[in-house]
Design a protein around this motif. Sequence first.
Motif, PDB file in Angstrom:
ATOM      1  N   GLU A 269      -2.207   2.825  -8.558  1.00 30.22           N
ATOM      2  CA  GLU A 269      -3.154   2.139  -7.774  1.00 30.22           C
ATOM      3  C   GLU A 269      -3.371   3.326  -6.648  1.00 30.22           C
ATOM      4  O   GLU A 269      -2.911   3.104  -5.564  1.00 30.22           O
ATOM      5  CB  GLU A 269      -2.371   0.892  -6.940  1.00 30.22           C
ATOM      6  N   ARG A 271      -5.329   5.598  -4.033  1.00 27.61           N
ATOM      7  CA  ARG A 271      -5.949   5.267  -2.819  1.00 27.61           C
ATOM      8  C   ARG A 271      -6.256   6.357  -2.151  1.00 27.61           C
ATOM      9  O   ARG A 271      -5.461   7.593  -2.131  1.00 27.61           O
ATOM     10  CB  ARG A 271      -5.238   4.200  -1.693  1.00 27.61           C
ATOM     11  N   GLU A 306      -9.460  -6.581  -3.910  1.00 28.83           N
ATOM     12  CA  GLU A 306      -7.865  -5.708  -4.071  1.00 28.83           C
ATOM     13  C   GLU A 306      -8.095  -4.671  -2.965  1.00 28.83           C
ATOM     14  O   GLU A 306      -6.929  -4.391  -2.147  1.00 28.83           O
ATOM     15  CB  GLU A 306      -7.796  -5.180  -5.243  1.00 28.83           C
ATOM     16  N   TRP A 310      -5.366  -4.536   0.082  1.00 27.31           N
ATOM     17  CA  TRP A 310      -4.475  -3.213   0.407  1.00 27.31           C
ATOM     18  C   TRP A 310      -4.717  -2.570   1.720  1.00 27.31           C
ATOM     19  O   TRP A 310      -3.714  -2.633   2.394  1.00 27.31           O
ATOM     20  CB  TRP A 310      -4.744  -2.265  -0.705  1.00 27.31           C
ATOM     21  N   THR A 311      -5.893  -2.673   2.023  1.00 27.88           N
ATOM     22  CA  THR A 311      -6.250  -2.096   3.538  1.00 27.88           C
ATOM     23  C   THR A 311      -5.630  -3.364   4.545  1.00 27.88           C
ATOM     24  O   THR A 311      -5.004  -2.727   5.537  1.00 27.88           O
ATOM     25  CB  THR A 311      -7.776  -2.003   3.875  1.00 27.88           C
ATOM     26  N   ASP A 313      -3.210  -5.352   4.290  1.00 29.09           N
ATOM     27  CA  ASP A 313      -1.699  -5.133   4.170  1.00 29.09           C
ATOM     28  C   ASP A 313      -1.208  -3.879   5.027  1.00 29.09           C
ATOM     29  O   ASP A 313      -0.036  -3.935   5.465  1.00 29.09           O
ATOM     30  CB  ASP A 313      -1.093  -5.218   2.758  1.00 29.09           C
ATOM     31  N   ASN A 314      -1.999  -2.778   5.058  1.00 29.76           N
ATOM     32  CA  ASN A 314      -1.641  -1.646   5.417  1.00 29.76           C
ATOM     33  C   ASN A 314      -1.959  -1.129   6.692  1.00 29.76           C
ATOM     34  O   ASN A 314      -1.214  -0.342   7.450  1.00 29.76           O
ATOM     35  CB  ASN A 314      -1.468  -0.384   4.484  1.00 29.76           C
TER      36      ASN A 314
END
Length: 496
Positions: A269, A271, A306, A310-311, A313-314
């Motif tokens: 995945e 990034r 997605e 993801w962004t 979550d982080n």
Amino acid sequence: MTAPQSLWRLTSPPIQTDAQPPANTDVVIAGAGLAGLATGALLARRGQRVAVLEGRDVGAATTGNTTAKLSLLQGSVYSQIQSHAGLEALEAYVAANRAGQDWVRRELAGEHDAIQQVDAVTYAIASEGERAVDQEAEAMAAVGVDVDVLAQGQDAGLPYPVTRALRMHGQSQIHPMRLLAKLAAEIRSHGGTIVTGCRVQGAEVEDGGVVVQTTAGELDAETLVVTTGSPVIDRAAFFARLVPSRSLVAAYRVVGPLPRGVFLSLDPEGRSLRTARGEDGRELLVVGGGAFTTGRERETDRLLRELDDWTGDNFAGAVRVTWWAAQDYRTVSRVPFAGAMPGTNGRIYAATGFDKWGMTNAPAAALTIAGDILREPVPWAEALRSPHLRLVDGVDFVAAQASVAASLVGGVVRTVTGSGDLAEGEGHVVRDGRHPVAEARIDGVVCRVSGVCTHMGGILEWNTAERSWDCPLHGSRFSPDGDVLEGPASVGLERR
Ligand SMILES: Cc1cc2nc3c(=O)[nH]c(=O)nc-3n(C[C@H](O)[C@H](O)[C@H](O)COP(=O)(O)OP(=O)(O)OC[C@H]3O[C@@H](n4cnc5c(N)ncnc54)[C@H](O)[C@@H]3O)c2cc1C
Ligand code: FES
């Protein structure tokens, strides 16, 4: 869903262009992305009469929608080139990319809004990515490129733990539209012409020159340089050796500190991260990911969700400001191509295959092609051209073609089963007699165009997030009403 708009195009300076191409010139350049405008600037400065013809507008395809890291640390590219094309090609690749990076730095020297120096980091958080990071470190060592190998637990500059990382100091991130604006102005200040909305559709090599056919009529030139991503004039069947890869990018406002540097993960995945200023001047986090082969992913809106997840979550409080997407092309040998097309008597040149590292590779290609035209060849040229002539990449070539053939069969089956009402923003291919018809509902209106790609007959696939018809064979893309957006096709879809 909002329409895609890149941060770079939202914050682009105005770019002056011309109304009409000249009837004749020394060099015609097809495509006003970085490869085209860098080639144009190099040649115009040396007294060549240059006409750049752009099918859409300056930076409309990949360069205006990139992430624009100007870096010699390039994910897993070095190890890929070493295994597909060999050490000599890798050495030449490094020399070309250093020259490309230096050239862009000189062009943007002193323009602090357009270029910032940063560290570049390639990292992994799990075992598959870790192996790729280790292989990249080995390939870089083999060609003497210095990089710091970070031990596990050492701070990579990210708000989440990484298990492997490489760091290279003194790289850059740029504003690609500012670079294009500068090069365009440079070409015009030397008497060159840039015409937008003018598509190159054909070329005939004749004694002493080339006749270029365009949507604005014919032009006589000594040389044609094709810098359209996948070449639209293709005497060497490049399209069959290029794999188009498309990715999504989004810019987010976040709470708390932004990571300092440019980052790329080699995990499945993958990034990509950097920072950039938004329209209001505030710094944003730019996140890229969700790579897919053009035309083979229908649910592109899922990929965007997605990326948002993801962004979120982080990075605390992440709110998406804008998003966009772009594609670039990888050759089967992983080595970019820049040079004369075989069988054109040195009259038609092409540059392609930058594999998502065109901020350095496009200017390197421009230096190569300008060097050839001015008879001042650059030292890396031949070593980078030779992998394209060898069979070292034969297995990958066969694999690429098998995957194209599978998409062709899949596309035919899909047209038979497609039917039913269309929701807003949806599209499908149905049969009208024997002909596949692509239908999409945009702003309540159903647009009907041929569902067959004008390049070589691929059956088109709807791209939900971008609302475009994408070809799974070689990556051509069309708007809902049939205009060419990008890829090797040079003619739009017939309206039905
Ligand atoms: C998502 C993504 C992220 C990336 N991030 C990075 C990065 O961080 N660092 C990096 O180094 N590289 C990056 N790249 C790669 C880099 O952006 C590209 O390699 C580079 O911009 C390609 O430039 P180009 O001039 O070849 O193509 P383009 O910018 O696509 O220019 C080609 C032009 O030709 C025009 N055209 C097409 N057909 C015709 C025709 N028939 N007649 C006339 N004009 C035509 C198009 O409209 C277009 O404007 C990224 C790529 C992608 C997809
Ligand atoms: S891009 Fe080649 S057939 Fe569509």
